[in-house]
Design an enzyme around this catalytic site. Structure first.
Site, PDB file in Angstrom:
ATOM      1  N   LYS A 126      22.889  26.172  93.506  1.00  0.00           N
ATOM      2  CA  LYS A 126      24.207  25.552  93.467  1.00  0.00           C
ATOM      3  C   LYS A 126      24.827  25.535  94.711  1.00  0.00           C
ATOM      4  O   LYS A 126      24.836  26.196  95.459  1.00  0.00           O
ATOM      5  CB  LYS A 126      25.173  26.317  92.272  1.00  0.00           C
ATOM      6  CG  LYS A 126      26.111  25.551  91.828  1.00  0.00           C
ATOM      7  CD  LYS A 126      25.871  24.646  90.782  1.00  0.00           C
ATOM      8  CE  LYS A 126      26.823  23.649  90.003  1.00  0.00           C
ATOM      9  NZ  LYS A 126      26.482  22.869  88.722  1.00  0.00           N
ATOM     10  N   ASP A 166      28.753  17.764  90.272  1.00  0.00           N
ATOM     11  CA  ASP A 166      29.382  18.617  89.168  1.00  0.00           C
ATOM     12  C   ASP A 166      30.781  18.257  89.293  1.00  0.00           C
ATOM     13  O   ASP A 166      31.083  17.096  89.804  1.00  0.00           O
ATOM     14  CB  ASP A 166      28.982  19.932  89.801  1.00  0.00           C
ATOM     15  CG  ASP A 166      29.436  21.022  88.754  1.00  0.00           C
ATOM     16  OD1 ASP A 166      28.654  21.461  87.778  1.00  0.00           O
ATOM     17  OD2 ASP A 166      30.601  21.772  88.824  1.00  0.00           O
TER      18      ASP A 166
HETATM   19  P1  NDP Z   1      34.254  16.159  86.519  1.00  0.00           P
HETATM   20  O1  NDP Z   1      34.882  16.554  87.886  1.00  0.00           O
HETATM   21  O2  NDP Z   1      33.881  14.761  86.376  1.00  0.00           O
HETATM   22  O3  NDP Z   1      35.326  16.609  85.362  1.00  0.00           O
HETATM   23  C1  NDP Z   1      36.095  17.768  85.346  1.00  0.00           C
HETATM   24  C2  NDP Z   1      37.181  17.451  84.134  1.00  0.00           C
HETATM   25  O4  NDP Z   1      37.674  19.012  84.058  1.00  0.00           O
HETATM   26  C3  NDP Z   1      38.409  16.936  84.798  1.00  0.00           C
HETATM   27  O5  NDP Z   1      39.040  16.353  83.484  1.00  0.00           O
HETATM   28  C4  NDP Z   1      39.093  18.001  85.628  1.00  0.00           C
HETATM   29  O6  NDP Z   1      40.676  17.820  85.328  1.00  0.00           O
HETATM   30  C5  NDP Z   1      39.047  19.207  84.371  1.00  0.00           C
HETATM   31  N1  NDP Z   1      39.020  20.491  85.209  1.00  0.00           N
HETATM   32  C6  NDP Z   1      38.525  20.802  86.312  1.00  0.00           C
HETATM   33  N2  NDP Z   1      38.826  21.941  86.703  1.00  0.00           N
HETATM   34  C7  NDP Z   1      39.854  22.525  85.811  1.00  0.00           C
HETATM   35  C8  NDP Z   1      40.507  23.492  85.675  1.00  0.00           C
HETATM   36  N3  NDP Z   1      40.504  24.650  86.469  1.00  0.00           N
HETATM   37  N4  NDP Z   1      41.689  23.669  84.684  1.00  0.00           N
HETATM   38  C9  NDP Z   1      41.810  22.512  83.791  1.00  0.00           C
HETATM   39  N5  NDP Z   1      40.888  21.262  83.757  1.00  0.00           N
HETATM   40  C10 NDP Z   1      40.033  21.371  84.743  1.00  0.00           C
HETATM   41  O7  NDP Z   1      33.399  17.510  86.209  1.00  0.00           O
HETATM   42  P2  NDP Z   1      31.965  17.344  85.267  1.00  0.00           P
HETATM   43  O8  NDP Z   1      32.357  16.536  83.899  1.00  0.00           O
HETATM   44  O9  NDP Z   1      30.844  16.895  85.805  1.00  0.00           O
HETATM   45  O10 NDP Z   1      31.981  18.921  84.712  1.00  0.00           O
HETATM   46  C11 NDP Z   1      32.545  19.547  83.641  1.00  0.00           C
HETATM   47  C12 NDP Z   1      31.972  20.919  83.653  1.00  0.00           C
HETATM   48  O11 NDP Z   1      30.592  20.542  82.923  1.00  0.00           O
HETATM   49  C13 NDP Z   1      31.918  21.838  84.613  1.00  0.00           C
HETATM   50  O12 NDP Z   1      31.968  23.015  83.967  1.00  0.00           O
HETATM   51  C14 NDP Z   1      30.364  21.761  85.009  1.00  0.00           C
HETATM   52  O13 NDP Z   1      30.119  22.602  85.875  1.00  0.00           O
HETATM   53  C15 NDP Z   1      29.701  21.427  83.893  1.00  0.00           C
HETATM   54  N6  NDP Z   1      28.546  20.649  84.090  1.00  0.00           N
HETATM   55  C16 NDP Z   1      28.264  19.492  84.605  1.00  0.00           C
HETATM   56  C17 NDP Z   1      27.032  18.474  84.689  1.00  0.00           C
HETATM   57  C18 NDP Z   1      27.186  17.482  85.123  1.00  0.00           C
HETATM   58  O14 NDP Z   1      25.931  16.790  85.117  1.00  0.00           O
HETATM   59  N7  NDP Z   1      28.085  16.782  85.483  1.00  0.00           N
HETATM   60  C19 NDP Z   1      25.925  19.538  84.332  1.00  0.00           C
HETATM   61  C20 NDP Z   1      26.300  20.575  83.559  1.00  0.00           C
HETATM   62  C21 NDP Z   1      27.440  21.070  83.626  1.00  0.00           C
HETATM   63  P3  NDP Z   1      41.164  17.243  86.848  1.00  0.00           P
HETATM   64  O15 NDP Z   1      40.799  15.852  86.685  1.00  0.00           O
HETATM   65  O16 NDP Z   1      42.810  17.332  86.447  1.00  0.00           O
HETATM   66  O17 NDP Z   1      40.732  18.045  87.833  1.00  0.00           O
END
Ligand code: NDP
Length: 451
Positions: A126, A166
């Site tokens: 990662k 991510d």
């Molecule tokens: P994105 O950046 O596309 O979206 C993240 C979302 O979560 C946004 O709405 C963001 O809000 C919110 N967010 C992020 N950090 C925080 C926080 N500290 N508190 C509250 N809200 C938060 O990321 P992904 O959708 O890709 O990832 C989401 C999760 O899924 C993560 O845990 C990631 O590790 C996991 N994941 C992702 C994969 C992928 O293929 N993308 C694969 C496997 C797991 P804001 O816009 O305000 O920051």
């Protein structure tokens, strides 16, 4: 905990006392391994656990870049190459101001076992940076990505380490990083996944994590004669995983009533339909706006986030819950709210979204919990398929990749439920996922000698 397991955990804590998230990920994993360690003298003899909790390599580097005012900004970059036991290091990159070594190591550690569960030949890693893409211009994001890749390119490669996206890293960032890698190395290889469809990306990769989460949850429900038709779902986040979880849930007849971002949540009693979801995709992926704008447009409830209080999203009455934002977004009181509201299944789209305490509250109250290692493995599974397509220089159809993804998620469910039944208890999918992947990775580590 048996003394050997306790010793390994204490060693992790004393070696890196500040790495709370990494300690949490290791602890949950060791709790499961504790149930079988007595039957595996070879694991103890070969010091498998001690080796598993120590990354093979950690790279930490300076990322200087020029902002639009012409001023040099400096961020910190990371790549944690946790395990190459089953294949090249594989795992996403996160750009978020909270990124530190502890978060990188917890994600890399989980990635090893998640990748194993897909059945594809991938190790675990990662990376990321404390760079905050929010409020940055296109040009600033591009310059940052180019500088980040200038150093990262020395440590990765199609057969060495294949990063992806991510939090904060989507198609735009992958495109800029891929362009820079190609320019530096003078080669067009599958060194990153999540690429655009026009230049080596795979169909269904953007959808894969969210779709996979719903496919795995569907398999769990189907086994209990349950489904999504007419059911109410709460989803957190509004990024990649949340969007495509919502999309698949809508396709399967469920009603999704919430989404959120770091500033607040929307509650749309009427349900988020395909048209509203399309609005969210443009709002988040193109305009890079706030979820509050959804409430302004559709006239539904908006609740601003107050970090000192339980997250209101987990206090909405529903059948199934899908945390898809970030780690530790479900804490003790949130779990108690979910239990009180009669939630039947929690599918972890985010990595480690539940604290140890909240996980215990959910499972001991009979809520089906699909753990992240298994539930969000669809993203990396299709990344693995992207690597295969890149090696063969071909591109499979949407239908084919979607079918492969469904098969992989069904197979993951089969493996974790069998492992739960054999080594722990029925429906303990946390133990099932940890133990099924641990057994395979440890066998391969022993076979490869002390490396
Ligand atoms: P994105 O950046 O596309 O979206 C993240 C979302 O979560 C946004 O709405 C963001 O809000 C919110 N967010 C992020 N950090 C925080 C926080 N500290 N508190 C509250 N809200 C938060 O990321 P992904 O959708 O890709 O990832 C989401 C999760 O899924 C993560 O845990 C990631 O590790 C996991 N994941 C992702 C994969 C992928 O293929 N993308 C694969 C496997 C797991 P804001 O816009 O305000 O920051």
């Amino acid at each position: 905990m048996k003394s050997e397991i306790e010793r390994v955990y204490q060693q992790v804590c004393s070696r890196d006392p500040n790495e709370k998230e990494f300690q949490q990920a290791v602890y949950t994993f060791l709790l499961s391994v504790d149930k079988i360690i007595d039957k595996l003298p070879e694991v103890s003899y070969h010091r498998v656990l001690e080796r598993m909790v120590e990354p093979e390599r950690v790279v930490m580097f300076r990322v200087p870049w020029i902002d639009d005012e012409g001023v040099c900004q400096v961020n910190r970059g990371f790549r944690v190459q946790m395990s190459s036991t089953l294949g090249p290091y594989k795992g996403g990159c996160r750009f978020h101001p909270s990124v530190n070594l502890s978060i990188m190591k917890f994600l890399a550690f989980e990635q090893v076992f998640k990748n194993c569960l897909t059945g594809l030949p991938m190790g675990g890693g990662k990376g990321g940076s404390d760079f905050n893409p929010k409020g940055k211009s296109e040009a600033e994001v591009m310059r940052f990505c180019q500088s980040f890749m200038t150093e990262l390119s020395r440590h990765i490669g199609a057969d060495t380490d294949v990063p992806a996206g991510d939090i904060g890293v989507g198609g735009r960032e992958i495109g800029y990083m891929f362009g820079q890698y190609k320019r530096l190395k003078n080669e067009f290889t599958g060194v990153l996944t999540g690429k655009g469809l026009d230049f080596g990306g795979s169909n269904i990769r953007p959808e894969a994590t969210g779709y996979g989460l719903v496919y795995l949850s569907q398999a769990i429900l189907a086994d209990r004669k349950m489904d999504f038709e007419g059911k109410t779902c709460i989803v957190s986040g509004s990024g990649n995983v949340a969007q495509f979880t919502t999309e698949k849930l809508i396709q399967l007849g469920a009603k999704v009533v919430t989404l959120s971002d770091s500033t607040g949540m929307i509650y749309d009693e009427n349900g988020i339909d395909s048209e509203k979801l399309q609005y969210v995709k443009v709002l988040k992926n193109v305009k890079r706006g706030r979820i509050k704008e959804y409430a302004d447009k559709y006239g539904c409830t908006y609740i601003a986030r107050n970090n000192d209080e339980p997250n209101p999203i987990w206090n909405i009455k529903a059948d199934y819950a899908f945390p898809c934002a970030t780690q530790n977004e479900i804490l003790k009181e949130d779990a108690e709210n979910l239990v009180r509201n009669g939630i039947k299944l929690v599918g972890e789209g985010a990595n480690m979204p539940c604290s140890i305490e909240s996980e215990h509250i959910l499972t001991s109250n009979g809520i089906l919990l699909a753990p992240a290692k298994a539930a969000n493995a669809g993203g990396v599974a299709v990344s693995g398929l992207e690597m295969a397509q890149n090696s063969m220089r071909i591109q499979w159809s949407r239908e084919r990749v979607d079918q492969e993804l469904q098969n992989i998620m069904k197979n993951i469910y089969k493996n974790i439920s069998e492992a739960a039944l054999t080594y722990s208890e029925k429906d303990n999918f946390i133990d099932g996922a940890n133990i099924a992947s641990f057994l395979k990775v440890s066998r391969a580590m022993i076979a490869q000698g002390y490396v």
